[in-house]
Write an enzyme that holds these catalytic residues in place. Structure first.
Site, PDB file in Angstrom:
ATOM      1  N   TYR A   8     -15.014   4.420   5.809  1.00  8.11           N
ATOM      2  CA  TYR A   8     -13.567   4.478   5.602  1.00  8.11           C
ATOM      3  C   TYR A   8     -13.012   3.067   5.725  1.00  8.11           C
ATOM      4  CZ  TYR A   8      -8.662   5.696   6.438  1.00  8.11           C
ATOM      5  OH  TYR A   8      -7.293   5.785   6.375  1.00  8.11           O
ATOM      6  N   GLU A  53      -2.607  14.408  11.627  1.00  7.58           N
ATOM      7  CA  GLU A  53      -3.653  14.051  10.682  1.00  7.58           C
ATOM      8  C   GLU A  53      -5.043  14.288  11.272  1.00  7.58           C
ATOM      9  OE1 GLU A  53      -3.074   9.979   9.622  1.00  7.58           O
ATOM     10  OE2 GLU A  53      -0.918  10.208   9.278  1.00  7.58           O
ATOM     11  N   HIS A  96      -1.799   4.818  15.216  1.00  6.16           N
ATOM     12  CA  HIS A  96      -3.144   4.648  14.675  1.00  6.16           C
ATOM     13  C   HIS A  96      -3.099   3.622  13.549  1.00  6.16           C
ATOM     14  CE1 HIS A  96      -1.220   7.892  12.352  1.00  6.16           C
ATOM     15  NE2 HIS A  96      -1.943   7.481  11.328  1.00  6.16           N
ATOM     16  N   HIS A 142       0.875  -1.176   0.000  1.00  6.86           N
ATOM     17  CA  HIS A 142       0.000   0.000   0.000  1.00  6.86           C
ATOM     18  C   HIS A 142       0.908   1.220   0.000  1.00  6.86           C
ATOM     19  CE1 HIS A 142      -2.765   3.105   1.303  1.00  6.86           C
ATOM     20  NE2 HIS A 142      -3.771   2.253   1.361  1.00  6.86           N
TER      21      HIS A 142
END
EC number: 1.13.11.5
Length: 450
Positions: A362, A353, A383, A304
């Site tokens: 999401y 963020e 996170h 990713h």
């Protein structure tokens, strides 16, 4: 040159003046033929008895490639109004996030909020603002403020501008008809609007109510990022940004002009509509963009990639390669990477963020993060996906692509700490149990089995 003949502001139906395409172009538009002076900016007598006025968004001596200004040809100059008076009352807007400002100590905890409730009393776009977090200072022209808005009344006899920064507006619920001095923007969820610092505007709510997010950029103007090895096309393409054609109204009456300066609201009586710009030219103007036009880039092999591939707009800092603000989206997209954990990975970031959700779900959070809600993961706060998302993503067949379709999330990422306000830390919308979404992550480690 674009020409229109719209002469009155009618918020009861969509705008008719249309748009010009491109990002920060040298636009030229007039609502009456010949209203733009020929071959000069400030003639001795402007056409139609108009006044010439320059609106500067950067220093006069800024490099040509970064210089932003527009020339307006209007019925009355912007200076025509009564003196401003400070608006007293609750301090729901914050513009100084330094130690001397009115912000509490910033916790390292991960924070998440439910949506801002719709107001019970008639509330317009300006009165519906509340500051959630930010950094820097409007007075120092550095940093940003992040606001939420919830409104149920149109601005009819009231106009507003922010001298503190340019406004990046992200609607989540309800359309916004935004009339500005330079023309009209009709904006719906999945679109964004940017109103430059100092531009006067009013917002009508054709659906009766609206809710969304605002990032107020105190620093360098938002721009499109360089594409590097992506090439000459991709991400947010310049042609998809729309700037309004000139339209005007010549209306007199008893109106109110509200200014935001250094985080405080000021009001002045004004006896005419400020939307009296008959023609304008330049590159400092409001614009809108449809996030559904974003050309998403992703991996077609493995891993990713970093979320910088989802960058729509940036405000640059004085450090090359480090932005003061990044506006990033997580739109519908195909995921095809093999032998890869496909959701956003677990992360600790030197940047901070602030996330919001316009629509859907999401892909890193199975529940709890809902449209209209928000989250904040500050510098080095761990996170990532919740326990349920991790278990499912670890078991799927990655030999087959899958589409993340029902979503539109976004992030305001900043180089400096995002400091939540007293309101944000005290509000009933703060989810006290947010941390629990990671507590179910199991220990899988086995030193005997690779």
């Amino acid at each position: 040159m674009e020409r229109t003949t719209i002469m009155t502001l009618d918020f009861s139906k969509p705008g008719e003046a249309g748009y010009q395409s491109g990002f920060a172009n040298e636009f030229a538009t007039e609502a009456l033929p010949g209203a733009l002076p020929h071959a000069r900016n400030s003639p001795q007598r402007a056409p139609y008895g108009l006044y010439a006025e320059q609106l500067s968004g950067t220093a006069f001596t800024a490099p040509r490639g970064h210089n932003r200004r527009s020339w307006l040809y209007r019925i009355r100059p912007a200076a025509v109004h009564r003196p401003f008076e400070l608006v007293s009352g609750e301090r729901r807007i914050v513009a100084d996030f330094g130690d001397s400002g009115d912000v509490p100590p910033t916790p390292p905890n991960q924070l998440r909020w439910d949506p801002l409730p719709m107001p019970a009393q008639p509330t317009d776009f300006v009165d519906g603002w509340v500051t959630m977090a930010g950094n820097g200072s409007a007075a120092a022209m550095s940093g940003c403020a992040i606001h939420l808005y919830a409104a149920n009344r149109s601005m009819r006899e009231r106009f507003f501008y922010s001298a503190d920064g340019e406004l990046l507006i992200v609607p989540q619920e309800g359309r916004l008809f935004i009339m500005t001095e330079l023309g009209r923007l009709d904006v719906e969820p999945f679109e964004i609007a940017v109103i430059p610092r100092g531009v006067r505007f009013a917002v009508a709510l054709p659906d009766g109510r609206a809710r969304g997010y605002v990032c107020e950029n105190f620093g360098a103007l938002l721009r499109l990022p360089d594409l590097g090895p992506i090439g000459s096309n991709g991400l947010a393409n310049p042609r998809d940004f729309l700037t309004p054609n000139a339209s005007y109204e010549d209306r007199e009456g008893a109106f109110e002009l509200v200014a935001k300066l250094n985080g405080r609201l000021w009001r002045a009586d004004i006896d005419h509509s400020p939307f009296d710009v008959v023609a304008w030219h330049g590159n400092y103007a409001p614009y809108k963009y449809d996030l559904r036009h974003f050309n998403t880039i992703g991996s077609i092999s493995y891993d990713h990639p970093d979320p910088s591939i989802f960058l729509v707009l940036q405000s640059q800092s004085d450090t090359p390669g480090v932005d003061a603000i990044d506006f990033v989206i997580f739109p519908p997209r195909w995921l095809a990477a093999e032998d890869t954990f496909r959701p956003p990975w677990f992360h600790r970031n030197v940047a901070s963020e602030f996330m919001g959700l316009v629509h859907g779900v999401y892909d890193a959070k199975a529940e709890g993060f809902v449209p209209g809600g928000a989250s904040l993961h500050n510098c080095m706060s761990g996170h990532g996906p919740d326990a349920d998302t991790f278990e499912k993503a670890s078991a799927i067949d990655t030999s087959r692509p899958n589409k993340v379709g029902d979503t539109m999330a976004f992030m305001f990422e900043t180089r400096t700490l995002i400091r939540p306000t007293r309101f944000a830390l005290d509000t009933a919308q703060l989810q006290a149990n947010y941390f629990e979404c990671w507590q179910g992550l199991k220990k899988h480690f086995n030193p005997e089995q690779r």
